[in-house]
Design a protein around this motif. Structure first.
Motif, PDB file in Angstrom:
ATOM      1  N   ASP A   1      10.104   5.207  13.819  1.00  0.00           N
ATOM      2  CA  ASP A   1      10.363   6.651  14.000  1.00  0.00           C
ATOM      3  C   ASP A   1      11.260   6.760  15.100  1.00  0.00           C
ATOM      4  N   TYR A   2      12.372   7.342  15.016  1.00  0.00           N
ATOM      5  CA  TYR A   2      13.568   7.257  15.870  1.00  0.00           C
ATOM      6  C   TYR A   2      13.780   8.618  16.879  1.00  0.00           C
ATOM      7  N   ASP A   3      14.416   8.541  17.963  1.00  0.00           N
ATOM      8  CA  ASP A   3      14.757   9.524  18.750  1.00  0.00           C
ATOM      9  C   ASP A   3      16.206   9.926  18.460  1.00  0.00           C
ATOM     10  N   ALA A   4      16.669  10.837  19.068  1.00  0.00           N
ATOM     11  CA  ALA A   4      18.054  11.425  18.707  1.00  0.00           C
ATOM     12  C   ALA A   4      19.203  10.398  18.907  1.00  0.00           C
ATOM     13  N   ALA A   5      19.046   9.465  19.619  1.00  0.00           N
ATOM     14  CA  ALA A   5      19.737   8.519  19.988  1.00  0.00           C
ATOM     15  C   ALA A   5      19.721   7.156  19.033  1.00  0.00           C
ATOM     16  N   ARG A   6      18.870   7.489  18.055  1.00  0.00           N
ATOM     17  CA  ARG A   6      18.454   6.324  16.939  1.00  0.00           C
ATOM     18  C   ARG A   6      17.823   5.253  17.559  1.00  0.00           C
ATOM     19  N   ARG A   7      17.140   5.299  18.624  1.00  0.00           N
ATOM     20  CA  ARG A   7      16.268   4.430  19.415  1.00  0.00           C
ATOM     21  C   ARG A   7      14.726   4.379  18.538  1.00  0.00           C
ATOM     22  N   ILE A   8      14.079   3.375  18.472  1.00  0.00           N
ATOM     23  CA  ILE A   8      12.915   3.277  17.679  1.00  0.00           C
ATOM     24  C   ILE A   8      11.756   3.947  19.042  1.00  0.00           C
ATOM     25  N   VAL A   9      11.166   4.848  18.802  1.00  0.00           N
ATOM     26  CA  VAL A   9      10.262   5.603  19.701  1.00  0.00           C
ATOM     27  C   VAL A   9       8.838   5.261  19.332  1.00  0.00           C
ATOM     28  N   SER A  10       8.580   5.203  18.058  1.00  0.00           N
ATOM     29  CA  SER A  10       7.130   4.713  17.425  1.00  0.00           C
ATOM     30  C   SER A  10       7.204   4.095  16.187  1.00  0.00           C
ATOM     31  N   TYR A  11       6.080   3.941  15.571  1.00  0.00           N
ATOM     32  CA  TYR A  11       5.983   3.465  14.131  1.00  0.00           C
ATOM     33  C   TYR A  11       4.772   4.531  13.736  1.00  0.00           C
ATOM     34  N   THR A  12       5.153   4.980  12.265  1.00  0.00           N
ATOM     35  CA  THR A  12       3.871   5.412  11.738  1.00  0.00           C
ATOM     36  C   THR A  12       3.631   4.476  10.594  1.00  0.00           C
ATOM     37  N   SER A  13       2.050   4.532  10.290  1.00  0.00           N
ATOM     38  CA  SER A  13       1.787   3.615   9.316  1.00  0.00           C
ATOM     39  C   SER A  13       0.846   4.736   8.376  1.00  0.00           C
ATOM     40  N   VAL A  14       1.026   4.407   6.861  1.00  0.00           N
ATOM     41  CA  VAL A  14       0.281   5.147   5.822  1.00  0.00           C
ATOM     42  C   VAL A  14      -0.391   4.218   4.998  1.00  0.00           C
ATOM     43  N   ARG A  15      -1.606   4.193   4.972  1.00  0.00           N
ATOM     44  CA  ARG A  15      -2.574   3.285   4.296  1.00  0.00           C
ATOM     45  C   ARG A  15      -3.333   4.106   2.999  1.00  0.00           C
ATOM     46  N   ARG A  16      -3.185   3.280   2.085  1.00  0.00           N
ATOM     47  CA  ARG A  16      -4.018   3.838   0.794  1.00  0.00           C
ATOM     48  C   ARG A  16      -4.826   2.869   0.202  1.00  0.00           C
ATOM     49  N   LYS A  17      -5.478   2.983  -0.728  1.00  0.00           N
ATOM     50  CA  LYS A  17      -6.678   2.112  -1.524  1.00  0.00           C
ATOM     51  C   LYS A  17      -5.650   1.304  -2.050  1.00  0.00           C
ATOM     52  N   PRO A  18      -5.949  -0.129  -2.257  1.00  0.00           N
ATOM     53  CA  PRO A  18      -5.051  -0.814  -3.049  1.00  0.00           C
ATOM     54  C   PRO A  18      -5.689  -1.124  -4.306  1.00  0.00           C
ATOM     55  N   ARG A  19      -5.213  -1.726  -5.448  1.00  0.00           N
ATOM     56  CA  ARG A  19      -5.412  -2.184  -6.714  1.00  0.00           C
ATOM     57  C   ARG A  19      -6.303  -3.479  -6.438  1.00  0.00           C
ATOM     58  N   ALA A  20      -7.509  -3.586  -7.126  1.00  0.00           N
ATOM     59  CA  ALA A  20      -8.486  -4.803  -6.770  1.00  0.00           C
ATOM     60  C   ALA A  20      -7.585  -6.179  -7.413  1.00  0.00           C
ATOM     61  N   GLU A  21      -6.784  -5.899  -8.224  1.00  0.00           N
ATOM     62  CA  GLU A  21      -5.790  -7.333  -8.810  1.00  0.00           C
ATOM     63  C   GLU A  21      -5.039  -7.767  -7.627  1.00  0.00           C
TER      64      GLU A  21
END
Length: 170
Positions: A102-122
């Motif tokens: 995630d970036y601020d207005a100056a395009r510096r990374i200010v945070s990270y967002t992680s989205v996780r979901r259920k994976p396939r068994a295989e």
């Protein structure tokens, strides 16, 4: 300090419609955890906020996998991976994680967002096998050379493909 948790063979799983969402600062400290993350991890919101995201790192995950993740997101790239996490009670759960900067207005990374979901068994079976090989190489190499050894195994398995191509093909 990361709490000492002993892994168990008890598995938890996400529901088909569940998504875990969290946000960290650039150093990996948790800024936000949704209710599904809180419930599945077994930690309270107060125990998670401000803590390093590796509070849920399972010892079956190779260090080299996380080095690749951090190198990628710090460079501004999205990262997709199968990850085995560990809950507060030692149980484990697998996720398909997508981490974006995630970036601020100056395009510096200010945070990270992680989205996780259920994976396939295989896909979990394939990822678990790869991680087992990477972890074995790391353990044989010792702490100083562990990441390089695990990365070498990954590079050989990828055979010219990117890690993202590998993950998306599972």
């Amino acid at each position: 300090m990361k709490p000492r948790v002993t892994p168990t063979s008890s598995e938890r799983s996400l529901g088909e419609q569940d998504f875990i969402v969290s946000k960290t600062d650039p150093k990996g400290r948790i800024l936000y955890a949704n209710r599904i993350f809180i419930a599945l991890s077994g930690y309270s919101e107060a125990e998670l906020l401000g803590r390093q995201h590796n509070i849920i790192r399972h010892p079956d995950m190779p260090r080299s996998a996380f080095k690749l993740l951090w190198d990628s997101i710090a460079a501004g790239q999205e990262f997709i991976a199968y990850v085995k996490n560990m809950a507060k009670d030692g149980s484990f759960y697998w996720v398909l994680a997508t981490v974006t900067p995630d970036y601020d207005a100056a395009r510096r990374i200010v945070s990270y967002t992680s989205v996780r979901r259920k994976p396939r068994a295989e896909a979990v079976r394939a990822a678990a096998g790869l991680y087992k090989e990477m972890l074995a190489a790391e353990n044989r190499a010792g702490a100083r050379d562990a990441i390089a050894a695990g990365t070498a195994v990954l590079t050989e398995v990828l055979n010219g493909k990117s890690y993202e191509q590998f993950v998306l093909a599972l």
